[in-house]
Motif scaffolding. Sequence first.
Motif: not given
Length: 269
Positions: A252-256, A258-269
């Motif tokens: 979960h942490d690793a995925g988020l 990576a997502r924050s690196t892509d979108t810049g919006d951090g944890d969306n969950g």
Amino acid sequence: MSTTVKPRIAVHKFSSCDGCQLAFLNLGGELIELTRRVDIRHFLEAGLDDPDADVDIAFVEGSLSTQDEIERIHRVRKHSRYLISIGACATSGGLQALRNLDNQHDQWRDAIYAKPEFIKTLNHARPIADEVRVDFELWGCPINSRQLLAAVNSLLFGVPPIEERDKVCMECKRQQRVCVMVTDNKPCLGPVTRTGCGALCPSFGRDCYGCYGPSDNPNTESLSKRFAGLGLMPDAVARRFLMINSAAPAFHDAGLIARSTDTGDGDNG
């Protein structure tokens, strides 16, 4: 356990695809042999219906996705000496937990179902251990018959089952398999995924996709960097971790991240 009365077993289904229950049925002749040593009281997949039977061992497949399941798991725990969660849905929420990542449960429900008012799912799918005490977990999507039988035999002999937390990479080494990430540049999750599958996918030249959940001490940060070096964009890296076991903390942490690196919006969950 008593030597004069056969130990009693129940197999319960919650939100799942039934794949882990099939690990019992796939035992074939070994299942027949097992029934000589245990009394299976509840197992709907096999036609046995007694959900509130008092048992020595209760196997639970599936995530907690409805309020009814929350109430039912407490009854299962009350009537069980040992409770073992089996499979990714029961141990980490499984595929259902993908809805936990974005607060769009209502929108997805309304878009899919013609009568969404009849759908009573919770906003978040949860593993069994989030609600009740679990004595042992069998990871996998699905689990396999070998690990299931080993767990049953251990408990029948009065000893704790052995938990497999080695990495899939270790299994590949033992089987002298060629590393698919080194030789084919495939984004394999074997370095951070626990074994138990017998390195099934790498044995056929396919990269591991993490169905057995995080291994012991998974270095997801380094693997994410390796995936980026293979050319994967941040969203693709996130998807590698946030698929089957997205609610397992390490993935979960690793995925988020990576997502924050892509979108810049951090944890969306």
